[in-house]
Design a protein around this motif. Sequence first.
Motif, PDB file in Angstrom:
ATOM      1  N   ILE A  32       0.985  -1.315  -0.098  1.00 16.36           N
ATOM      2  CA  ILE A  32      -0.035   0.230   0.162  1.00 16.36           C
ATOM      3  C   ILE A  32       0.912   1.298  -0.037  1.00 16.36           C
ATOM      4  N   HIS A  33       0.650   2.020  -1.119  1.00 14.69           N
ATOM      5  CA  HIS A  33       1.487   3.309  -1.152  1.00 14.69           C
ATOM      6  C   HIS A  33       0.669   4.428  -0.901  1.00 14.69           C
ATOM      7  N   VAL A  34       1.026   5.445  -0.158  1.00 16.66           N
ATOM      8  CA  VAL A  34       0.078   6.385  -0.105  1.00 16.66           C
ATOM      9  C   VAL A  34       0.389   7.696  -0.539  1.00 16.66           C
ATOM     10  N   LEU A  35      -0.436   8.508  -1.341  1.00 17.59           N
ATOM     11  CA  LEU A  35       0.067   9.766  -2.107  1.00 17.59           C
ATOM     12  C   LEU A  35      -0.433  10.817  -1.068  1.00 17.59           C
ATOM     13  N   VAL A  36       0.659  11.555  -0.592  1.00 16.29           N
ATOM     14  CA  VAL A  36       0.263  12.780   0.167  1.00 16.29           C
ATOM     15  C   VAL A  36       0.773  13.979  -0.619  1.00 16.29           C
ATOM     16  N   LEU A  59       5.322  11.541  -1.414  1.00 19.50           N
ATOM     17  CA  LEU A  59       5.330  12.887  -0.829  1.00 19.50           C
ATOM     18  C   LEU A  59       5.505  14.022  -1.986  1.00 19.50           C
ATOM     19  N   CYS A  60       4.329  14.671  -2.319  1.00 16.83           N
ATOM     20  CA  CYS A  60       4.543  15.673  -3.413  1.00 16.83           C
ATOM     21  C   CYS A  60       4.278  17.036  -2.826  1.00 16.83           C
ATOM     22  N   VAL A  77      -1.997  12.087 -10.395  1.00 20.43           N
ATOM     23  CA  VAL A  77      -2.551  10.914  -9.939  1.00 20.43           C
ATOM     24  C   VAL A  77      -2.281  10.074 -11.301  1.00 20.43           C
ATOM     25  N   ARG A  78      -3.052  10.848 -12.176  1.00 23.82           N
ATOM     26  CA  ARG A  78      -2.871  10.030 -13.832  1.00 23.82           C
ATOM     27  C   ARG A  78      -1.581   9.518 -13.982  1.00 23.82           C
ATOM     28  N   GLY A  79      -0.301  10.433 -13.776  1.00 26.88           N
ATOM     29  CA  GLY A  79       0.847   9.979 -14.189  1.00 26.88           C
ATOM     30  C   GLY A  79       1.411   8.720 -13.210  1.00 26.88           C
ATOM     31  N   THR A 166      10.039  11.418  -1.822  1.00 23.87           N
ATOM     32  CA  THR A 166       9.661  12.692  -2.574  1.00 23.87           C
ATOM     33  C   THR A 166       9.507  12.452  -3.821  1.00 23.87           C
ATOM     34  N   ILE A 167       8.448  12.997  -4.415  1.00 26.24           N
ATOM     35  CA  ILE A 167       8.285  12.534  -5.906  1.00 26.24           C
ATOM     36  C   ILE A 167       7.943  14.347  -6.363  1.00 26.24           C
ATOM     37  N   ALA A 168       8.301  14.133  -7.687  1.00 20.11           N
ATOM     38  CA  ALA A 168       8.052  15.583  -8.487  1.00 20.11           C
ATOM     39  C   ALA A 168       6.570  15.786  -8.655  1.00 20.11           C
TER      40      ALA A 168
END
Lengths: 310, 249
Positions: A32-36, A59-60, A77-79, A166-168
């Motif tokens: 489970i990955h969570v996008l914040v 983390l974005c 999120v599409r990416g 951390t993501i772009a």
Amino acid sequence: MAILLIAEHDNQTLKAATLNTLGAAHHLEGEIHVLVAGAGCTAVGQAVAQLSGVTKVLLCDAPQYAERGAENLAELVRGLAAGYSHVLVPASAEGKNLLPRVAALCDMAQVSDVVGIESTDTFVRPIYAGNALATVKSIDPIKFLSIRTTAFESVGLAGTAAAVETIAAGPELGLCKLVDRELTRSERPELGAAKIIVSGGRGLGSGDNYRRVLEPLADKLGAALGASRAAVDAGFVPNDFQVGQTGKIVAPQLYLAVGISGAIQHLAGMKDSKVIVAINKDPDAPIFQVADYGLVADLFEAAPALTQAI
Amino acid sequence: MKVLVPVKRVLDYNVKVRVKADGSGVDLANAKMGMNPFDEIAVEEAVRLKEAGVVSEVVAVSCGVAASAEVLRTALAIGADRGILVQSDADLQPLAVARLLKAVCDREGPALVICGKQAIDDDANQTGQMLAALLGWSQATFASKVTIADGQATVVREVDGGLETLAVRLPAVITTDLRLNEPRYATLPNIMKAKKKPLDTLDPAGLGVDVSPRLVTLKVVEPAKRSAGIVVSDVAQLVEKLKNEVKVI
């Protein structure tokens, strides 16, 4: 394949709805990955990393996500979505606003308001204001699910922390701008997460009566306040009090319906409550058909007496 | 400025929902059907914008079976100028409807689409957001107030904690919440006039849209019934039950 969950927060604290959505993710298979995504939301990312079952936090942190508008978030999120088997959001106002946009950008279907997970591709959801339950199988490669939070247990802390990556950020599309946000401030528990809800309807007659009769009762019980559509339409209380098919869906330990007749649209929002109490002077009010305890009485006498007695 | 308003034919909101005994769906045979209530609010809003001189034409669009023409006539009676029926007997799911509406928008070139936020049959709450995505437009969902000026829409939205106001650049998709307006009743003269307004029929193939469903409904059942409990005689007995029987207070 892993599951992507989109955290809901206000850049400072995580919303409780995310914990139940995580509970739903536990019924699926995979990491489970969570996008914040937000602006200045590092603390939220760290809090999410502590939650049970979370294997990674994405983390974005960028200004275009500060107000959580659907257009910029959906692009982001599409990416990410292509790497996942499932993308989950709570079926909150924010989740409902965002997820269909992402699903359409990926040219895939969404399953709304999931209340049951039968397998990795088969889900149960209410239709017709909860008067029927449909079991649907998604044939798309990514399952986009909005989760009815009252149907799943919330998840607690893990004891260990997951990695925070951390993501772009994606592009600022400039399609939309937040002008103002008027949030109801209240010391009371949040309607969606409250153990006890005191809810009022048309029978209260006015906003003044609503406050005079129900606030002391809610104070004494430590309860959240809710309302029927009729009470909101009549201006007794703000829109975010509304419980029902198109308002908030709640399932507290105790739901106290005062002066609410019980239209099916209202019942759709509260009939999964553990114990329902109805106070109404009309013995034929439909609310009594779902109430565990009904009291046929004048609410202006019964509600203050109840406040006194507890 | 042209506005497009999608409208859906659904089981009338007052009709009791009956699940078919074979679990294949909800029984709609001979049931009273009508326009999705949120879509009525959308039509009303578009017509009010026209009456205010902000909008020049209101086009109502319905995707579905031939009988969906009835809800288009209702939209025309409220004040829409013309109707487009995208006729199909297929099980049209939100993504398919959004793709059909995108094709209609490409032909019609509206500056604004006003949709109901959800249909009261499948309760999906998806089509408006999906359409905005496919068009690459901004979206303002769950609107309780709409103001159009200077190429942008200022929209008050009903969100979980209260209200928020967005300024969205046009073209945009707006979805309606309950308190946006109170739709008018169509008067008899307007119902008569609506019969003479233009109504075109298209089909998915003609629009080049594949509408095959992505979700397969395996079964539909009635939810577990909540049985009625007991009527207590007074407040004292109620408190006693809540404290000692179910122990919730």
